[in-house]
Design a protein around this motif. Structure first.
Motif, mmCIF file in Angstrom:
data_model
loop_
_atom_site.group_PDB
_atom_site.id
_atom_site.type_symbol
_atom_site.label_atom_id
_atom_site.label_comp_id
_atom_site.label_asym_id
_atom_site.label_seq_id
_atom_site.Cartn_x
_atom_site.Cartn_y
_atom_site.Cartn_z
ATOM 1 N N TYR A 1 0.823 -1.220 0.000
ATOM 2 C CA TYR A 1 0.000 0.000 0.000
ATOM 3 C C TYR A 1 0.856 1.268 0.000
ATOM 4 O O TYR A 1 0.556 2.228 -0.715
ATOM 5 N N THR A 2 1.915 1.258 0.796
ATOM 6 C CA THR A 2 2.712 2.485 0.904
ATOM 7 C C THR A 2 3.783 2.606 -0.187
ATOM 8 O O THR A 2 4.176 3.717 -0.538
ATOM 9 N N ASP A 3 4.199 1.478 -0.771
ATOM 10 C CA ASP A 3 5.350 1.591 -1.689
ATOM 11 C C ASP A 3 5.118 1.020 -3.090
ATOM 12 O O ASP A 3 5.932 1.254 -3.985
ATOM 13 N N ARG A 4 4.019 0.281 -3.311
ATOM 14 C CA ARG A 4 3.798 -0.283 -4.655
ATOM 15 C C ARG A 4 2.349 -0.078 -5.080
ATOM 16 O O ARG A 4 1.646 -1.015 -5.463
ATOM 17 N N PHE A 5 1.911 1.166 -4.997
ATOM 18 C CA PHE A 5 0.517 1.486 -5.315
ATOM 19 C C PHE A 5 0.453 2.791 -6.110
ATOM 20 O O PHE A 5 0.927 3.835 -5.647
ATOM 21 N N THR A 6 -0.095 2.712 -7.312
ATOM 22 C CA THR A 6 -0.380 3.913 -8.099
ATOM 23 C C THR A 6 -1.890 4.019 -8.209
ATOM 24 O O THR A 6 -2.537 3.165 -8.822
ATOM 25 N N LYS A 7 -2.418 5.068 -7.613
ATOM 26 C CA LYS A 7 -3.864 5.201 -7.505
ATOM 27 C C LYS A 7 -4.395 6.104 -8.616
ATOM 28 O O LYS A 7 -3.831 7.169 -8.882
ATOM 29 N N MET B 1 -9.783 0.695 0.552
ATOM 30 C CA MET B 1 -10.134 0.687 -0.872
ATOM 31 C C MET B 1 -9.042 -0.010 -1.687
ATOM 32 O O MET B 1 -9.328 -0.616 -2.719
ATOM 33 N N TYR B 2 -7.834 0.068 -1.212
ATOM 34 C CA TYR B 2 -6.709 -0.610 -1.880
ATOM 35 C C TYR B 2 -6.828 -2.133 -1.773
ATOM 36 O O TYR B 2 -6.441 -2.867 -2.684
ATOM 37 N N THR C 1 -11.052 8.868 5.346
ATOM 38 C CA THR C 1 -10.029 8.639 6.361
ATOM 39 C C THR C 1 -8.901 7.810 5.748
ATOM 40 O O THR C 1 -9.094 7.144 4.717
ATOM 41 N N GLU C 2 -7.776 7.839 6.396
ATOM 42 C CA GLU C 2 -6.635 7.050 5.932
ATOM 43 C C GLU C 2 -6.985 5.557 5.914
ATOM 44 O O GLU C 2 -6.638 4.828 4.988
#
Ligand code: A3P
Ligand code: MG
Length: 420
Positions: A111-117, A213-214, A206-207
């Protein structure tokens, strides 16, 4: 001209047939469904006549025989790449690789390092579908030979997701919707407009909500391979710009529909049936630990899952049940055709026939209301829970959504067999 006339009036004719009443129950219901309402005057919209019709969403009005819904036929597909660029092909198709029944997938991973939203503040409206139509026009209007050949042989063009919202409306208690409708060359284009409430919610997530959602996309990555002979790559980047979309044609009552929807993956087995029968929908949901949770799952989640997959004829949903930490603890397959049996024992539960009849009646209502054939006129249909559907009319406003390139392309190629 003939085609023009019959299209313009068919919804209204149907409405008067409701008034006559096709069956016992229908006679009374028909008068109640289309209600005389008073529209609020806005500053921008052209006002409706002082009294005009609204559409009730009360469930009991739609409890009649299941309407005709023809088996959806895939007429094409398209892909959107990592930069959201359109391709008239299936390059983003993914292949289903059956997971363990208890896979322990970690949905938080990456989620923090391999996610392009995808930037969901960018509103693409119907643009990708319109692009598909322009490139594939010959597949759509082959039957027409008269002056109306400039039109498509469909009554409605929209996204599957918009239809899903319509199907679930009689049971929705929280979120309203706004749908913009434009009649152009006798086809009605339906494109969602984000409501104020939805915009506020999107801008104030919210965070925790953002991360959850990810999780759905991460689940897809654990299960989908990029090609027939490869395996899923959970170490890769999740990019939610990428999409494979099917384009299907079908008919609901007398409404000829063309819509597109994102498909998660397809069966790897090359001997499996042709699309959409080979398609698989992937879902995640909180694990079910109590009877109350099971009941809520049946009453609310399965309604949305059913509506989304039934529309394009996707037969299977593979669900990953996850704990609060985002670990998938079990996987279960739901056959879409069996969902209505699964829920039958729930008290006061949703009914597929109500969903489909409401959608059909809404489309009749739209045909009746949206009579002016003009690409810059928008009929805006709005609904809030516990209210009727109402509409306002807008000329040359910010609601207009058919792009110039589309209008021009459809106009230029009207009597030629021009292929862009
Ligand atoms: P899940 O629904 O499995 O949690 P879809 O299943 O429609 O293909 O959507 C894929 C994923 O996108 C969802 O997976 C979820 O993670 C996210 N998503 C789609 N629509 C959403 C919405 N309205 N709100 C939150 N997340 C959504
Ligand atoms: Mg999915």
């Amino acid at each position: 001209m003939d085609q023009h006339r019959s299209h313009g009036s068919s919804g209204c004719n149907q409405r008067s047939s409701y008034k006559r009443g096709g069956d016992d129950g229908g006679r009374n219901r028909s008068d109640k469904r289309f209600r005389t309402i008073h529209h609020q005057s806005g500053s921008d919209p052209v006002q409706n006549p002082p009294t005009s019709q609204g559409l009730s969403t009360r469930r009991e009005l739609y409890e009649r025989d299941f309407p005709v819904y023809k088996q959806p036929v895939e007429v094409g597909c398209f892909s959107l790449d990592s930069g959201r660029r359109f391709f008239n092909d299936s390059r983003q198709m993914r292949y289903y690789v059956e997971p363990d029944r208890n896979p322990n997938f970690d949905l938080r991973d990456g989620y923090t390092d391999r996610f392009t939203k995808r930037d969901d503040s960018v509103k693409e409206k119907l643009d990708h579908i319109l692009r598909w139509i322009v490139v594939n026009r010959s597949k759509l209007n082959s039957r027409s030979t008269t002056t109306s050949s400039c039109g498509l042989d469909v009554d409605f063009v929209t996204w599957r997701g918009h239809l899903t919202k319509l199907l679930t409306t009689p049971y929705e208690t929280r979120e309203g919707w706004s749908l913009a409708v434009t009649r152009f060359r006798d086809t009605l284009y339906i494109s969602e407009v984000e409501t104020e409430a939805a915009r506020r919610e999107r801008e104030n997530r919210t965070e925790r909500h953002e991360e959850m959602m990810y999780w759905g996309y991460k689940f897809e990555q654990y299960i989908c391979a990029d090609s027939l002979h490869s395996s899923p790559d959970p170490g890769g980047v999740v990019n939610t710009n990428e999409a494979f979309c099917t384009v299907v044609q079908t008919r609901l009552s007398d409404h000829r529909l063309l819509f597109s929807g994102e498909v998660d993956c397809r069966d790897k087995d090359s001997s499996a049936s042709a699309p959409p029968a080979s398609y698989v929908e992937l879902k995640t949901s909180a694990e079910i630990c109590t009877p109350k949770q099971r009941s809520n799952f049946h009453r609310f989640k399965l309604l949305k899952w059913w509506a989304q997959s039934f529309l394009p004829g996707v037969p299977r949903i593979v669900a990953g049940f996850r704990d609060h930490e985002g670990t998938v603890v079990s996987v279960e397959t739901f056959h879409v055709s069996k969902i209505s049996h699964l829920i039958k024992n729930e008290y006061n539960c949703w009914k597929p026939t109500v969903c489909m009849n409401f959608c059909s009646d809404f489309l009749s209502f739209v045909k009746c209301v949206a009579v002016e054939d003009n690409p810059s006129v928008v009929y805006l249909f709005c609904w809030e829970p516990r209210r009727d559907v109402t509409y306002t009319i807008h000329r040359d406003s910010h609601y207009s959504f058919l792009p110039h390139w589309f209008v021009q392309e459809m106009t230029n190629s009207q009597d030629s067999h021009h292929q862009p």
